[in-house]
Write an enzyme that holds these catalytic residues in place. Structure first.
Site, short mmCIF file in Angstrom:
data_model
loop_
_atom_site.label_atom_id
_atom_site.label_comp_id
_atom_site.label_asym_id
_atom_site.label_seq_id
_atom_site.Cartn_x
_atom_site.Cartn_y
_atom_site.Cartn_z
NE ARG A 45 -2.53 -0.53 3.18
CZ ARG A 45 -3.15 -1.01 4.21
NH1 ARG A 45 -4.44 -0.91 4.30
NH2 ARG A 45 -2.52 -1.63 5.19
CG HIS A 174 3.39 -24.29 4.28
ND1 HIS A 174 2.50 -23.74 5.15
CD2 HIS A 174 4.41 -24.74 5.04
CE1 HIS A 174 2.96 -23.86 6.38
NE2 HIS A 174 4.12 -24.47 6.35
CE LYS A 178 5.88 -28.35 6.39
NZ LYS A 178 6.94 -27.50 6.89
CD GLU A 212 3.92 -23.92 14.80
OE1 GLU A 212 4.59 -23.15 14.13
OE2 GLU A 212 2.70 -23.80 14.97
CG ASP A 231 -2.67 -20.88 12.21
OD1 ASP A 231 -2.58 -20.49 11.02
OD2 ASP A 231 -1.68 -20.94 12.98
CG HIS A 236 -0.94 -26.84 8.01
ND1 HIS A 236 -0.92 -26.47 6.70
CD2 HIS A 236 -0.52 -25.74 8.70
CE1 HIS A 236 -0.52 -25.22 6.59
NE2 HIS A 236 -0.27 -24.75 7.79
CE LYS A 336 1.04 -20.93 16.36
NZ LYS A 336 1.72 -21.10 15.09
C1 BG6 Z 1 1.22 -21.72 9.13
C2 BG6 Z 1 0.52 -21.23 10.37
O1 BG6 Z 1 0.29 -22.10 8.16
O2 BG6 Z 1 2.04 -22.82 9.45
C3 BG6 Z 1 1.52 -20.89 11.45
O3 BG6 Z 1 -0.25 -20.08 10.05
C4 BG6 Z 1 2.47 -22.03 11.71
O4 BG6 Z 1 0.87 -20.53 12.66
C5 BG6 Z 1 3.07 -22.54 10.40
O5 BG6 Z 1 3.50 -21.56 12.56
C6 BG6 Z 1 3.87 -23.80 10.61
O6 BG6 Z 1 4.52 -24.14 9.43
P1 BG6 Z 1 5.89 -24.94 9.46
O7 BG6 Z 1 6.15 -25.28 8.03
O8 BG6 Z 1 6.91 -24.01 10.05
O9 BG6 Z 1 5.65 -26.13 10.32
#
Ligand code: BG6
Length: 492
Positions: A45, A174, A178, A212, A231, A236, A336
């Site tokens: 922006r 994502h 992997k 995490e 999230d 995932h 987390k």
């Molecule tokens: C993301 C989440 O999609 O994936 C995050 O929004 C999370 O909160 C992350 O930390 C974890 O990804 P990775 O590849 O580091 O395990």
């Protein structure tokens, strides 16, 4: 193969772009996978501070790419990157500027990566359509979470669908990019050994954990009100569950894989009322200690003034209602500020039906197959063998370890793989609209129950494995989380 494409990162100066996308693209460029003829546009922006070169240097100092950052490479890569000042809610001169910049003679792919909050997907896609940036060479990549519930996801899918066809729409998760997740498919469908054992006839239960050690500092805008269920679980964890549980697809192409994953999501047993209270644990971290240092609570990390009921931890038990998996619990867990960072799938087999030696009964452990997805790609098979050092007919558990990382593999990371796939138009590792919607359908019932119960989440101390209730979820079924049994990391 060297790829040439035009990429527009909407939200180019944001967290995802800085931490993941740009480092991945740079590593891809250094590894010769992204051609210097490719062009990368970062929309923002209010522009970026300083020159693109210096800004990128700072970005790579912070989020180190998977390669060295040499002066020459940085210079060439900076020349590929331009910044476009752009508002995402209404058109105007800035959009005309973007359109002019993207004009090109050849039919190289044009990838629009929406690294922006889902609330902006609709207006951005509408503008892309309005300015004719949705033509044949264009694809749109949507970052998760797609919406915050089923209704908002459906609305986004419909709105995006007005500008882009389903074959142009790439919903990213994502985790599917992997390397180890690719390996899971290879492992399951290229070895008769595993496939023959892959059902409730021999498997006792399956655990999938994404742990995490990081907290949520700096992500207040996104995390508060989102929470671990939206999230991590909705996307995932459920995607990993699909890959573990799906039937062998007839072909490893996008439609066949996505059809099989969708069948799993449709077979997930819906939970309601008391079943949710019993089978789903949610919690928020309080202050504690991580790796020997004191760390703050969730509320302190986000500097919240009011108490929050956003969960940073979820553990749950799910069932898939089909022939293969009837009666096999799937335990999913994410959090987390847990003591360690790893992602792992544990397939625990049933105990042997009979111990033919009187000394064996008490020290027989069930076989386990452990698929570690990160930080390293690793497979381990735990088995019983004779214990040579003991006098009597004793057994011991051993672990067969297989490091599947490979020394010569350049680890380009999931985001590069997925951007390249999107540029090539390959949707195999992207999520179909129906999958997203079915995953929301399942998760929404749980979130709605939490909202209507008015109960706050449980608490856990940062640096621990979550609340007691997560431990209890297993022990009352006479099972244990794998880290509790093994007491150590796999392969170490
Ligand atoms: C993301 C989440 O999609 O994936 C995050 O929004 C999370 O909160 C992350 O930390 C974890 O990804 P990775 O590849 O580091 O395990």
């Amino acid at each position: 193969m060297v790829d040439v494409f035009d990429l527009v990162i909407f939200g180019g100066g944001g967290d995802l772009s800085r931490r993941k996308l740009l480092p991945a693209l740079f590593a891809g460029f250094v590894a010769g996978r992204v051609s210097a003829d490719s062009r990368i546009y970062l929309t923002s922006r209010s522009g970026l501070k300083g020159s693109v070169h210096d800004w990128l240097k700072d970005v790579f100092d912070e989020s180190q790419p998977a390669c060295d950052v040499s002066k020459d490479d940085l210079k060439t890569f900076s020349d590929m990157v331009s910044v476009v000042e752009l508002g995402l809610t209404k058109g105007g001169e800035d959009w005309e500027g973007l359109k002019a910049a993207l004009a090109c003679e050849d039919d190289r792919p044009l990838v629009h990566f929406l690294a922006i909050p889902p609330g902006l997907f609709t207006s951005t896609c509408e503008l892309l359509g309005q300015y004719g940036l949705n033509g044949k060479r264009a694809r749109v990549v949507l970052e998760k979470p797609l919406g915050h519930d089923l209704a908002s996801a459906q609305a986004i899918n419909t709105d995006v669908g007005r500008a882009f066809g389903e074959d142009q729409t790439f919903r990213i998760d994502h985790y599917l990019g992997k390397e180890a997740v690719q390996n899971l498919l290879a492992l399951r469908f290229s070895n008769i050994l595993f496939e023959e054992l892959w059902s409730g006839r021999t498997i006792d239960h399956i655990q999938i954990t994404i742990a995490e050690d990081q907290g949520v500092q700096g992500r207040a805008g996104f995390y508060e009100g989102t929470g671990a269920m939206r999230d991590m679980v909705q996307n995932h964890l459920l995607q990993l569950l699909c890959l573990v549980a799906m039937e062998p697809p007839a072909r490893l192409d996008a439609d066949s894989i996505r059809d099989e994953k969708l069948k799993v999501l449709k077979s997930l047993k819906p939970l309601s009322g008391a079943e949710i209270d019993r089978n789903v644990v949610r919690a928020q971290y309080q202050s504690g200690a991580m790796h020997g240092s004191a760390v703050g609570s969730y509320a302190e990390d986000l500097e919240l003034e009011q108490p929050s009921s956003t969960e940073t931890f979820v553990a749950l038990k799910a069932h898939i209602e089909n022939w293969r998996w009837a009666g096999v619990p799937f335990y999913l867990r994410t959090g987390k500020r847990l003591p360690d960072r790893f992602a792992e799938i544990v397939i625990q087999f049933k105990p042997v039906p009979h111990a033919p030696h009187p000394n064996w009964g008490s020290n027989l452990s069930p076989n386990r197959f452990i698929i570690r997805l990160q930080p390293e790609d690793h497979l381990a098979l735990r088995m019983m063998v004779k214990n040579h050092s003991a006098k009597s007919e004793a057994l011991k558990e051993v672990e067969m370890n297989l490091d599947v990382t490979g020394d010569d593999v350049i680890r380009l990371g999931p985001y590069l793989r997925l951007i390249l796939d999107a540029a090539r138009g390959d949707q195999s590792l992207f999520v179909h609209r129906d999958e997203v919607e079915h995953a929301w359908r399942w998760v929404d019932r749980i979130i709605e129950h939490w909202d209507s119960s008015g109960e706050p989440p449980e608490s856990y101390q940062a640096g621990t494995w979550g609340p007691y209730e997560a431990h209890d979820l297993m022990t009352r079924d006479r099972r244990e989380w794998f880290h509790e049994t093994s007491g150590r990391k796999v392969g170490k």
